[in-house]
Motif scaffolding. Sequence first.
Motif: not given
Length: 150
Positions: A116-132
């Motif tokens: 839930k990010f609210g009223d944030r405006q985006f021009h971003d990367h969402i990075a997913v980091q998976a730990l083994g």
Amino acid sequence: MRYTWIGIKLLLVMLLLVACSSTEQPVPSEVMATVDAQKELVDLQAKILKVSTDLSYETNWWVVPQDIDTMTIYVEAENVDTVLFWIAPKGTETWKERELIGYDIDGSDGWSLTWKFGDRQFHDHIAVQALGTDGLTQAKESISVHTLEE
């Protein structure tokens, strides 16, 4: 001198015939055990197969409409025990500006985060980091998100 060149040519022909021989030599069992162990290690490395969201996708961007304040990010991964979700500004060398937005430590129902990010405006990367699960490897993938302008 003539006999020396004939000898060298004969030696080269014999070496070529031996190299092209169809007779295969057995691989020693120690070598095979090492190869099998390396394959097993590679098979246990953390892998991200797919990252997606519940948003619409247009021209390499996940699009966030103006009236939306929540998104769910889904990850398909193997050999993972924790998935971290980060947001960072779009651009180069912005990893140090990232912000942790959540994590998932229970993959029994799939890896995901509802944010839930609210009223944030985006021009971003969402990075997913998976730990083994091996405690050594990690995998990282990112998606681009952009707020739809009206």
